[in-house]
Design a protein around this motif. Structure first.
Motif, short mmCIF file in Angstrom:
data_model
loop_
_atom_site.label_atom_id
_atom_site.label_comp_id
_atom_site.label_asym_id
_atom_site.label_seq_id
_atom_site.Cartn_x
_atom_site.Cartn_y
_atom_site.Cartn_z
N GLY A 92 0.81 -1.21 0.00
CA GLY A 92 0.00 0.00 0.00
C GLY A 92 0.84 1.26 0.00
O GLY A 92 1.79 1.40 -0.78
N GLN A 93 0.52 2.19 0.89
CA GLN A 93 1.29 3.43 0.94
C GLN A 93 2.61 3.27 1.69
O GLN A 93 3.34 4.26 1.87
CB GLN A 93 0.46 4.55 1.55
N LEU A 94 2.95 2.03 2.08
CA LEU A 94 4.27 1.73 2.63
C LEU A 94 5.23 1.23 1.56
O LEU A 94 6.35 0.81 1.87
CB LEU A 94 4.15 0.68 3.74
N ASP A 95 4.80 1.27 0.29
CA ASP A 95 5.60 0.73 -0.80
C ASP A 95 6.67 1.74 -1.20
O ASP A 95 6.50 2.54 -2.13
CB ASP A 95 4.71 0.39 -1.99
N LEU A 96 7.77 1.69 -0.48
CA LEU A 96 8.88 2.62 -0.71
C LEU A 96 9.35 2.55 -2.15
O LEU A 96 9.60 3.59 -2.78
CB LEU A 96 10.02 2.30 0.25
N ARG A 97 9.51 1.36 -2.68
CA ARG A 97 10.02 1.21 -4.05
C ARG A 97 9.10 1.90 -5.05
O ARG A 97 9.56 2.63 -5.94
CB ARG A 97 10.17 -0.27 -4.40
N ALA A 98 7.79 1.70 -4.90
CA ALA A 98 6.84 2.31 -5.84
C ALA A 98 6.89 3.83 -5.75
O ALA A 98 6.78 4.52 -6.76
CB ALA A 98 5.42 1.81 -5.56
N PHE A 99 7.07 4.36 -4.53
CA PHE A 99 7.17 5.82 -4.37
C PHE A 99 8.40 6.36 -5.08
O PHE A 99 8.34 7.37 -5.80
CB PHE A 99 7.20 6.17 -2.89
N VAL A 100 9.53 5.70 -4.89
CA VAL A 100 10.77 6.14 -5.54
C VAL A 100 10.62 6.08 -7.06
O VAL A 100 11.04 6.99 -7.79
CB VAL A 100 11.96 5.30 -5.06
N GLU A 101 10.00 5.01 -7.54
CA GLU A 101 9.80 4.87 -8.99
C GLU A 101 8.88 5.96 -9.53
O GLU A 101 9.13 6.51 -10.61
CB GLU A 101 9.24 3.49 -9.30
N GLU A 102 7.83 6.30 -8.79
CA GLU A 102 6.93 7.37 -9.23
C GLU A 102 7.64 8.71 -9.24
O GLU A 102 7.48 9.51 -10.17
CB GLU A 102 5.70 7.43 -8.34
N ALA A 103 8.47 8.97 -8.23
CA ALA A 103 9.25 10.21 -8.22
C ALA A 103 10.17 10.27 -9.43
O ALA A 103 10.26 11.29 -10.12
CB ALA A 103 10.05 10.31 -6.92
N GLY A 104 10.86 9.16 -9.72
CA GLY A 104 11.74 9.13 -10.88
C GLY A 104 11.00 9.33 -12.17
O GLY A 104 11.50 10.02 -13.08
N ALA A 105 9.80 8.75 -12.28
CA ALA A 105 9.01 8.92 -13.50
C ALA A 105 8.62 10.37 -13.72
O ALA A 105 8.40 10.79 -14.85
CB ALA A 105 7.77 8.04 -13.43
N GLN A 106 8.54 11.15 -12.63
CA GLN A 106 8.19 12.56 -12.75
C GLN A 106 9.42 13.46 -12.80
O GLN A 106 9.31 14.68 -12.69
CB GLN A 106 7.27 12.96 -11.59
N GLY A 107 10.59 12.85 -13.00
CA GLY A 107 11.80 13.63 -13.17
C GLY A 107 12.42 14.12 -11.89
O GLY A 107 13.25 15.04 -11.91
N LEU A 108 12.09 13.49 -10.77
CA LEU A 108 12.62 13.90 -9.47
C LEU A 108 13.65 12.90 -8.97
O LEU A 108 13.44 11.69 -9.04
CB LEU A 108 11.48 14.00 -8.45
N ASP A 109 14.76 13.41 -8.44
CA ASP A 109 15.69 12.59 -7.70
C ASP A 109 15.12 12.31 -6.32
O ASP A 109 14.14 12.93 -5.89
CB ASP A 109 17.05 13.29 -7.56
N VAL A 110 15.75 11.40 -5.59
CA VAL A 110 15.27 11.01 -4.26
C VAL A 110 16.45 10.97 -3.29
O VAL A 110 17.52 10.46 -3.62
CB VAL A 110 14.56 9.64 -4.30
N VAL A 111 16.22 11.51 -2.10
CA VAL A 111 17.13 11.34 -0.96
C VAL A 111 16.37 10.53 0.08
O VAL A 111 15.30 10.94 0.54
CB VAL A 111 17.57 12.68 -0.36
N VAL A 112 16.89 9.36 0.42
CA VAL A 112 16.23 8.47 1.36
C VAL A 112 16.78 8.72 2.76
O VAL A 112 17.99 8.59 3.00
CB VAL A 112 16.44 6.99 0.96
N ARG A 113 15.92 9.09 3.68
CA ARG A 113 16.33 9.30 5.07
C ARG A 113 16.16 7.96 5.80
O ARG A 113 15.07 7.60 6.23
CB ARG A 113 15.53 10.43 5.71
N LEU A 114 17.27 7.23 5.92
CA LEU A 114 17.25 5.84 6.33
C LEU A 114 17.02 5.62 7.82
O LEU A 114 16.78 4.50 8.24
CB LEU A 114 18.58 5.17 5.95
#
Length: 789
Positions: A96-118
């Motif tokens: 669901g909304q805990l799908d970190l991978r899907a969120f990162v992929e959606e950000a990338g699809a919209q031309g955004l880089d990602v910084v993961v706060r681990l």
């Protein structure tokens, strides 16, 4: 009286001394120097906004990320909350909304880089700082190199990094960086070990960061990143305005802030920092990067700041004037606190924290609200980000020289960022309303650069109160055409008919003056005077979309402030276009997605496509206005309806309680004396729109919204309207309606609210409860649905 400042060319940056960045290979290599970050061999100016995927409904990710990209972000940062992903030992969730991978992929699809706060520890106003309850209950020394703790962290990191496999920058993915832990001040060896652990588990990234504020000891293997907030809920209710907040509206090379997180240092770690003992100075080894410029501010029960949109914009601009080479905002989009096995996962007195914050809302008064509302500071910041997109490469290499930056309210605050030959002049008369600054009269500033003096403006002007300006010095307009100075801001540029159109923005109350090196023919809205070796241009027409100054090699559009706040640069039908819109929008697959709270929208484009078509609304015939082509968009499904108004129900306040390690006021739990307002929501207002909000305009203390027995929203009153998203509850609302439980304001309780809204009567007063129908219209240059539908 003319103020004077001499700037010199900055020294070349140091290279190769930091253990961050990538090997010298690849066309998109990222390198961190002592003064800026490079990407692909050229200076790079990242703009990052915090968006928590686990606090935003998955079906809203696309909209939120779309607006973030349209707002000028180049990347998003997001916490990975341990408590959300491992609610029980060894039981991991990524659905669901805990799908970190899907969120990162959606950000990338919209031309955004990602910084993961681990993490592992996040804070983020989360229960136990994001630690799971089962971890807190174990006998391990958390946030240390205790082998038992590191073993648990390794399992969490391993599962997290597995979700990110193939998405790192070196693998062609959008993840460019990771932050290790958060607000850890005295364990540099542990921070270094956490990075090493993540790398051992397969995460290879060019940027590794750690929060540097509070005098934190950050190891050489991590880049320290900094914060700045206009106010803080974490201070005491006796504090009228935190000292460091005032500092952030001045220009200074000092990066640190001792107030952010100080309550937790004291309450949880027993650490107090003497301001005199910490060298709050520039660090010449690393660039000035930020990760938490306040995009707004959360509220606690005891202290409820009211940060204005203009506060956010002025603070961000002050950091640019002070030398920031990476703008990072917390929060950029609000969200909703999660509910876990132990209930709401917010920090609270019950979990040993000094602050009680709302159980449900984490709106943070951010540029994008908890329910996707687009706030004024989204537009204010976008203007700054357009400029960074246009000239950030040059700005990143420019060093700051402060001309005036003291706490004296009568002194003009100003600074110059320059490469020695060109640059930008910053000046400000802005502080929040609680400590407003006066206007500055007879302002004229001379900057000595390599190649001579630049005096701006040519005649002294009054800078009105509450204004922050950035004026270009020797800005290249076109080959052979240099804008020596201007009393307008650089926004962006676009190519129209093989000719650059440069867009500038005027400031309210300051006459626009453009000064060109040399003699030039000027037409259109420009009135020129040739004086010595310069062409001085004033405007013969008011600033606005049709105010076009014609030069031989370029055109200059000078927008007024209102139009500046409506300006976007988006890809439409395969090319970048300027867009002026009266409603928020973003681009998706070459189309424009308009989201509006009102039925009538105006959209103008430059250069214009041959035609537009609308899905979800009606479109007028186009009209040409100066260089723009505009359309009126009708979204009859959108609008506002008042359901309840003018209520003054009786209510009895509960007895004030204090708690937590700092003995602050606690949020009430006794609602037996609350006023109850039942709102019947007609079924048709929830149907046929993108989303439906209930907007409560009221004064009081604490409000809760229920559908049946389900708590769907809460609100600590602090001067803003209270928005409740009805969309997920549509079917239940049809049966139960919405029940508001409202506790009365009682000034004697001692809760701190902003002075601008403090003078309210005791009791509960409901001005109105409105339903706001938000419509969505897609504008496309072709027939058929979007390729991503």
């Amino acid at each position: 009286m003319t103020s004077h400042l001499t700037v010199v060319a900055p020294t070349a940056p140091r290279r190769g001394h930091l253990d961050v960045g990538e090997p010298p290979a690849g066309d998109d290599r990222i390198e961190v120097t002592s003064r800026w970050v490079e990407r692909g061999g050229v200076p790079w100016f990242p703009v990052t906004g915090e968006i928590h995927y686990s606090r935003v409904p998955r079906d809203r990710w696309r909209d939120v990320l779309g607006h973030a990209r349209a707002g000028g972000l180049t990347s998003v940062a997001t916490y990975v909350f341990w408590q959300a992903h491992e609610p029980e030992p060894g039981v991991f969730r990524w659905d669901g909304q805990l799908d970190l991978r899907a969120f990162v992929e959606e950000a990338g699809a919209q031309g955004l880089d990602v910084v993961v706060r681990l993490g592992p520890w996040a804070h983020g106003e989360a229960r136990y700082g994001g630690f799971p309850d089962w971890l807190v209950e174990r006998d391990v020394a958390t946030r240390t190199d205790d082998p038992a703790y590191l073993g648990l962290v390794e399992a969490f990191y391993a599962r997290t990094i597995a979700q990110l496999r193939g998405l790192a920058h070196a693998e062609g993915g959008p993840i460019v960086g990771a932050q290790i832990d958060n607000e850890l001040y005295d364990q540099p060896q542990h921070l270094a070990r956490l990075r090493g652990l993540a790398e051992e588990l397969g995460l290879r990234l060019p940027l590794w960061t750690a929060t540097g504020w509070g005098g934190a000891q950050v190891p050489d293997t991590l880049l320290p990143v900094y914060s700045a907030y206009a106010d803080g809920f974490w201070d005491d209710e006796q504090t009228e305005w935190p000292e460091f907040s005032a500092f952030h509206f001045r220009y200074s090379p000092v990066r640190d802030d001792l107030s952010v997180g100080a309550d937790l240092r004291e309450a949880l770690d027993g650490i107090t920092v003497d301001p005199g003992a910490v060298p709050l100075t520039d660090d010449a080894a690393v660039p000035f990067a930020t990760c938490e410029l306040g995009g707004g501010m959360h509220v606690a029960y005891h202290r409820r700041p009211l940060v204005a949109p203009t506060d956010v914009a002025a603070l961000a601009l002050a950091k640019l004037g002070s030398g920031s080479i990476w703008q990072g905002y917390y929060m950029y989009a609000g969200g909703t606190q999660r509910t876990g096995p132990h209930g709401s996962e917010q920090e609270s007195h019950a979990t040993g924290y000094p602050n009680d914050v709302p159980q449900v809302t984490y709106d943070f008064a951010a540029p994008i609200g908890e329910h996707g509302q687009i706030r004024p500071h989204h537009h204010h910041l976008r203007a700054q980000h357009l400029w960074l997109r246009e000239d950030g490469r040059r700005l990143a290499t420019m060093a700051t020289t402060v001309g005036g930056g003291s706490a004296d309210p009568t002194e003009l605050r100003w600074a110059v960022r320059s490469d020695g030959r060109s640059g930008y002049l910053f000046a400000s008369t802005y502080q929040p309303a609680k400590a407003a600054l006066p206007e500055q009269r007879d302002v004229q500033l001379t900057v000595t650069l390599d190649g001579g003096d630049v005096t701006v403006p040519t005649q002294p002007v009054t800078v009105p109160a509450g204004v922050s300006v950035v004026w270009p010095l020797r800005y290249p307009l076109a080959p052979g055409v240099v804008l020596r100075s201007a009393t307008a801001r650089v926004l962006t540029r676009v190519t129209v008919d093989d000719r650059d159109v440069v867009v500038l923005g005027a400031y309210d109350g300051i006459p626009v003056e453009l000064v060109l090196d040399g003699s030039h023919d000027v037409g259109g809205a420009g009135a020129a005077v040739h004086r010595g070796d310069a062409t001085i241009i004033s405007l013969a027409a008011p600033a606005g979309p049709t105010c076009v100054v014609e030069l031989e090699k370029t055109r200059i559009i000078v927008l007024d402030q209102q139009s500046t706040d409506r300006l976007y640069l988006l890809e439409v039908d395969g090319r970048e276009r300027l867009v002026l819109s009266s409603a928020p929008l973003y681009a998706l697959d070459g189309e424009l997605v308009v989201q509006t709270e009102g039925p009538d929208v105006t959209v103008a484009l430059l250069p214009a496509p041959e035609a537009l078509r609308a899905q979800g609304g009606d479109l007028s015939e186009p009209s040409d206005d100066g260089p723009w082509r505009s359309w009126r968009v009708s979204a009859p499904q959108a609008g506002r309806r008042t359901l309840v108004s003018g209520l003054h129900p009786g209510a009895t306040p509960p007895r004030p309680e204090r708690g937590g390690p700092l003995n602050r006021l606690s949020a009430p739990t006794d609602f037996s004396g609350a006023a109850v307002v039942r709102v019947e929501v007609p079924g048709e207002v929830v149907d046929g729109v993108d989303r439906t909000l209930l907007r409560v305009r009221w004064t009081g203390d604490v409000g809760r919204a229920y559908v049946g027995d389900e708590l769907i929203s809460d609100h600590f009153w602090h001067g803003r309207d209270w928005d409740v998203d009805l969309t997920p509850w549509a079917s239940a609302i049809a049966r139960h309606g919405v029940r508001l439980e409202l506790l009365p304001w009682q000034r004697s309780t001692g809760v701190w609210v902003d002075p601008t809204v403090r003078d309210i009567p005791d009791g509960v007063h409901v001005e109105a409860v409105d339903v706001v129908r938000v419509g969505q219209v897609r504008l496309t240059t072709h027939d058929g649905p979007s390729a991503r539908d």
